[in-house]
Design an enzyme around this catalytic site. Structure first.
Site, short mmCIF file in Angstrom:
data_model
loop_
_atom_site.label_atom_id
_atom_site.label_comp_id
_atom_site.label_asym_id
_atom_site.label_seq_id
_atom_site.Cartn_x
_atom_site.Cartn_y
_atom_site.Cartn_z
CE LYS A 240 23.16 -10.59 32.66
NZ LYS A 240 22.57 -9.24 32.57
CG ASP B 132 23.68 -6.08 30.30
OD1 ASP B 132 22.91 -6.24 29.33
OD2 ASP B 132 23.74 -6.87 31.26
P1 NDP Z 1 20.37 -8.68 40.72
O1 NDP Z 1 19.58 -9.77 41.35
O2 NDP Z 1 21.82 -8.85 40.49
O3 NDP Z 1 20.17 -7.34 41.62
C1 NDP Z 1 18.91 -7.01 42.16
C2 NDP Z 1 18.97 -5.61 42.78
O4 NDP Z 1 17.67 -5.28 43.25
C3 NDP Z 1 19.90 -5.52 43.98
O5 NDP Z 1 20.45 -4.22 44.04
C4 NDP Z 1 18.94 -5.76 45.15
O6 NDP Z 1 19.38 -5.18 46.37
C5 NDP Z 1 17.74 -5.00 44.67
N1 NDP Z 1 16.52 -5.46 45.33
C6 NDP Z 1 15.82 -6.58 45.07
N2 NDP Z 1 14.76 -6.66 45.91
C7 NDP Z 1 14.81 -5.57 46.71
C8 NDP Z 1 14.00 -5.07 47.78
N3 NDP Z 1 12.89 -5.74 48.19
N4 NDP Z 1 14.33 -3.90 48.37
C9 NDP Z 1 15.43 -3.21 47.95
N5 NDP Z 1 16.25 -3.63 46.95
C10 NDP Z 1 15.94 -4.80 46.34
O7 NDP Z 1 19.60 -8.35 39.36
P2 NDP Z 1 20.17 -7.59 38.06
O8 NDP Z 1 21.06 -6.49 38.49
O9 NDP Z 1 20.67 -8.54 37.08
O10 NDP Z 1 18.79 -7.02 37.45
C11 NDP Z 1 18.07 -5.98 38.08
C12 NDP Z 1 16.87 -5.60 37.22
O11 NDP Z 1 17.34 -5.07 35.97
C13 NDP Z 1 15.96 -6.79 36.86
O12 NDP Z 1 14.62 -6.35 36.93
C14 NDP Z 1 16.31 -7.08 35.41
O13 NDP Z 1 15.21 -7.60 34.68
C15 NDP Z 1 16.68 -5.70 34.90
N6 NDP Z 1 17.61 -5.76 33.77
C16 NDP Z 1 17.27 -5.10 32.63
C17 NDP Z 1 18.11 -5.12 31.55
C18 NDP Z 1 17.70 -4.44 30.29
O14 NDP Z 1 18.28 -4.76 29.25
N7 NDP Z 1 16.79 -3.48 30.34
C19 NDP Z 1 19.41 -5.83 31.58
C20 NDP Z 1 19.68 -6.47 32.84
C21 NDP Z 1 18.79 -6.42 33.89
P3 NDP Z 1 20.26 -6.05 47.41
O15 NDP Z 1 21.67 -6.06 46.86
O16 NDP Z 1 20.13 -5.31 48.68
O17 NDP Z 1 19.66 -7.43 47.46
#
Ligand code: NDP
Length: 279
Positions: free
Chosen positions: A70, A108
């Site tokens: 993205k 989004d």
């Molecule tokens: P990214 O990979 O860009 O971000 C992931 C986020 O989750 C970061 O803030 C990361 O923190 C955090 N995270 C992951 N693992 C951990 C952990 N073990 N402990 C704490 N924090 C954690 O993903 P996206 O932002 O693109 O997507 C996030 C979620 O949203 C996904 O599940 C996706 O499927 C969902 N989504 C849903 C949509 C919808 O239409 N409903 C649209 C887009 C996404 P850190 O920065 O510290 O790594």
């Protein structure tokens, strides 16, 4: 059945096999009898620029963009609209068939706002304070939508604090950053809690969060849609909070793209929601 004049779009990602978008757009294509197709496109980061050029060369109307492309996609656009620029991410691309001009947007933002607006009672939700946990690409869209919706203050909490600070800097306005360890206590006074991390998603650990400090009339939204009722939403519902699942965000972000590529504004209804839930 499609003809040689079919309108073609798709979704680029790596991986892409998990994406619900082909199922979603395929449902609308069939329902509206459109001469078109929507296909999954497994594209590695190193091939992204070639894939975008190829989409134009092959006459694609456009495509969706999913993880992890993205942000990189922004650099490959001829133009980006305001939502793409302020979130720093493109999830929907249109290709002008005549000029070849490639335009990016981020639907989004609209998808998340619609997810809230479609929930009964949203009109009376207090908009003094929201808290977003997570600072990935999706969190950027959620924060932008909350700003548009008029939330007076937004608290942002992420495991990696620097990513939260980048969002605050990019979006401006009243965004307060709290450390990850404060996520339980920082819920005091919050009207809307949003999980925008991937925690709670199938195959991921749960979000470890105590809701004890969250006011009784607050809402809890989780944008994870697989499963629909995440452990966080189950905990919220069992305590009597309004629990808002993330499926409508997915549907409404797709609605805009479908309209741009295929020319019809598709209806969102419960039959579609059931179709997406029963896999
Ligand atoms: P990214 O990979 O860009 O971000 C992931 C986020 O989750 C970061 O803030 C990361 O923190 C955090 N995270 C992951 N693992 C951990 C952990 N073990 N402990 C704490 N924090 C954690 O993903 P996206 O932002 O693109 O997507 C996030 C979620 O949203 C996904 O599940 C996706 O499927 C969902 N989504 C849903 C949509 C919808 O239409 N409903 C649209 C887009 C996404 P850190 O920065 O510290 O790594």
């Amino acid at each position: 059945m499609i003809s040689g004049k079919a309108l073609i779009a798709g979704v680029m990602g790596d991986p892409v096999a998990h994406s619900l978008s082909p199922r979603l757009h395929g449902y609308w294509i069939e329902r509206y009898g459109i001469d078109g197709a929507y296909i999954p496109l497994h594209v590695k980061q190193t091939h992204l620029a070639d894939a975008v050029k190829g989409a134009f060369s092959m006459g694609f109307r456009g495509f969706n963009v999913t993880l992890p492309h993205k942000e990189a996609m922004m650099l490959l656009m001829d133009e980006c609209d305001g939502d793409a620029r302020r979130t720093g991410a493109v999830n929907t691309v249109t290709i002008d068939a005549v000029s070849g001009r490639i335009s990016g947007t981020n639907t989004d933002v609209y998808g998340f706002a619609q997810n809230l607006r479609q929930t009964p009672g949203y009109g009376s939700l207090r908009k003094n304070s929201a808290m977003v946990i997570g600072a990935g690409g999706a969190a950027r869209a959620c924060v932008a939508a909350l700003q548009d919706e008029g939330f007076a203050s937004i608290t942002l909490i992420n495991r990696n604090r620097a990513r939260a600070e980048q969002i605050a800097e990019a979006l401006g306005g009243a965004i307060r950053i709290e450390p990850w360890e404060r996520r339980h206590d920082a819920l005091a006074g919050v009207a809307l809690l949003v999980n925008a991390t991937s925690l709670g998603m199938a195959g991921q650990p749960e979000l470890d969060l105590s809701l004890d400090a969250l006011p009784r009339d607050a809402w809890v939204s989780d944008i994870v849609y697989r499963p629909l009722m995440t452990p966080l939403l189950q905990q919220a519902a069992s305590r009597g909070y309004v629990a808002v699942a993330g499926l409508d965000m997915l549907i409404y972000q797709a609605q805009k793209g479908f309209h741009l590529w295929y020319g019809a504004l598709p209806e969102v209804d419960d039959a579609l929601r059931r179709h997406l839930q029963h896999l």
